[in-house]
Design an enzyme around this catalytic site. Structure first.
Site, PDB file in Angstrom:
ATOM      1  N   ARG A   1       0.871  -1.155   0.193  1.00 41.38           N
ATOM      2  CA  ARG A   1       0.037  -0.137   0.049  1.00 41.38           C
ATOM      3  C   ARG A   1       1.035   1.355  -0.123  1.00 41.38           C
ATOM      4  O   ARG A   1       1.841   1.145   0.698  1.00 41.38           O
ATOM      5  CB  ARG A   1      -1.130   0.189   1.349  1.00 41.38           C
ATOM      6  CG  ARG A   1      -1.896  -1.160   1.185  1.00 41.38           C
ATOM      7  CD  ARG A   1      -3.166  -0.918   2.090  1.00 41.38           C
ATOM      8  NE  ARG A   1      -3.934  -2.242   1.845  1.00 41.38           N
ATOM      9  CZ  ARG A   1      -4.693  -2.581   0.954  1.00 41.38           C
ATOM     10  NH1 ARG A   1      -4.908  -1.916  -0.388  1.00 41.38           N
ATOM     11  NH2 ARG A   1      -5.456  -3.765   1.090  1.00 41.38           N
TER      12      ARG A   1
ATOM     13  N   ILE B   1       2.193   4.728   1.187  1.00 40.22           N
ATOM     14  CA  ILE B   1       2.144   5.439   2.383  1.00 40.22           C
ATOM     15  C   ILE B   1       1.214   6.688   2.463  1.00 40.22           C
ATOM     16  O   ILE B   1       0.802   6.894   3.366  1.00 40.22           O
ATOM     17  CB  ILE B   1       3.544   5.746   2.630  1.00 40.22           C
ATOM     18  CG1 ILE B   1       3.689   5.735   4.228  1.00 40.22           C
ATOM     19  CG2 ILE B   1       4.058   6.973   1.903  1.00 40.22           C
ATOM     20  CD1 ILE B   1       5.260   5.566   4.713  1.00 40.22           C
TER      21      ILE B   1
ATOM     22  N   ASN C   1       4.379   6.669 -13.261  1.00 37.64           N
ATOM     23  CA  ASN C   1       5.099   8.210 -13.529  1.00 37.64           C
ATOM     24  C   ASN C   1       6.427   7.776 -13.927  1.00 37.64           C
ATOM     25  O   ASN C   1       7.215   7.108 -13.187  1.00 37.64           O
ATOM     26  CB  ASN C   1       5.095   8.978 -12.138  1.00 37.64           C
ATOM     27  CG  ASN C   1       3.578   9.443 -11.796  1.00 37.64           C
ATOM     28  OD1 ASN C   1       2.580   9.521 -12.857  1.00 37.64           O
ATOM     29  ND2 ASN C   1       3.318   9.221 -10.446  1.00 37.64           N
TER      30      ASN C   1
ATOM     31  N   VAL D   1      10.175   8.278  -6.775  1.00 39.47           N
ATOM     32  CA  VAL D   1      11.157   7.067  -6.406  1.00 39.47           C
ATOM     33  C   VAL D   1      11.440   6.610  -7.685  1.00 39.47           C
ATOM     34  O   VAL D   1      10.700   5.933  -8.568  1.00 39.47           O
ATOM     35  CB  VAL D   1      10.231   6.532  -5.577  1.00 39.47           C
ATOM     36  CG1 VAL D   1      10.839   5.217  -5.057  1.00 39.47           C
ATOM     37  CG2 VAL D   1       9.884   6.982  -4.146  1.00 39.47           C
TER      38      VAL D   1
ATOM     39  N   HIS E   1       7.474   1.563 -10.292  1.00 43.11           N
ATOM     40  CA  HIS E   1       6.508   1.074  -9.690  1.00 43.11           C
ATOM     41  C   HIS E   1       5.171   1.501 -10.452  1.00 43.11           C
ATOM     42  O   HIS E   1       5.032   2.576 -10.991  1.00 43.11           O
ATOM     43  CB  HIS E   1       6.501   1.847  -8.223  1.00 43.11           C
ATOM     44  CG  HIS E   1       6.717   3.307  -8.160  1.00 43.11           C
ATOM     45  ND1 HIS E   1       7.862   3.817  -8.248  1.00 43.11           N
ATOM     46  CD2 HIS E   1       5.744   4.187  -8.067  1.00 43.11           C
ATOM     47  CE1 HIS E   1       7.680   5.240  -8.252  1.00 43.11           C
ATOM     48  NE2 HIS E   1       6.471   5.471  -8.343  1.00 43.11           N
TER      49      HIS E   1
ATOM     50  N   HIS F   1       1.369   2.331 -10.152  1.00 49.03           N
ATOM     51  CA  HIS F   1       0.329   2.635  -9.097  1.00 49.03           C
ATOM     52  C   HIS F   1      -0.805   1.967  -9.632  1.00 49.03           C
ATOM     53  O   HIS F   1      -1.493   2.252 -10.662  1.00 49.03           O
ATOM     54  CB  HIS F   1       0.032   4.327  -9.239  1.00 49.03           C
ATOM     55  CG  HIS F   1       1.350   5.111  -8.817  1.00 49.03           C
ATOM     56  ND1 HIS F   1       1.303   5.728  -7.379  1.00 49.03           N
ATOM     57  CD2 HIS F   1       2.414   5.587  -9.405  1.00 49.03           C
ATOM     58  CE1 HIS F   1       2.541   6.315  -7.301  1.00 49.03           C
ATOM     59  NE2 HIS F   1       2.961   6.413  -8.648  1.00 49.03           N
TER      60      HIS F   1
END
Ligand code: AMP
Ligand code: ZN
Length: 116
Positions: free
Chosen positions: A30, A32, A88, A97, A101, A103
């Site tokens: 999840r 943060i 992104n 970051v 990743h 989302h």
């Protein structure tokens, strides 16, 4: 990469995360600071900086990342009403970051794709 990378440290168990799904090659946890009722990040355990590097460097792993994202969407009950999958990328993409990743966002209408 390792100790300099926040998400490599989550993979290593050095930083806690709320893990919702794990495979041999991917991890989903999840966000943060959730931006929607459901906001899960899906990463490859191996470090790639962004989706372009991953997609060109290991397309099979990119496919595994998508499969995990789809399983998360199903587990979270998002398949009926729909959801958004977002990578992104780089400065203009607003990436913060630099460990790739996806989302997984859903649980409510998400509005237009981009603010103009
Ligand atoms: P991006 O702007 O696409 O690079 O997104 C980075 C995301 O990582 C943001 O949505 C942050 O809220 C999220 N984030 C940052 N630190 C953590 C953490 N320790 N655990 C979970 N999510 C995080
Ligand atoms: Zn990393």
């Amino acid at each position: 990469m390792g100790s300099d990378c926040l998400f490599c440290r989550i993979v290593a168990g050095e930083i806690p995360a709320t893990v919702v799904r794990e495979t041999d090659t991917t991890l989903a946890f999840r966000d943060i600071d959730p931006k929607a009722p459901v906001h899960v990040l899906v990463i490859p355990k191996e470090h790639y900086a962004d989706v372009a590097t991953l997609g060109q460097g290991d397309p099979a792993l990119a496919g595994e990342l998508l499969a995990t994202a789809a399983a998360v969407a199903e587990d979270e009950g998002l398949l009926g009403d729909g959801f958004r999958l977002m990578f992104n990328t780089g400065a203009y993409g607003g990436q913060e970051v630099f460990h790739v990743h996806a989302h997984v966002l859903g649980g409510a209408p998400l509005g237009p794709m981009l603010c103009r």
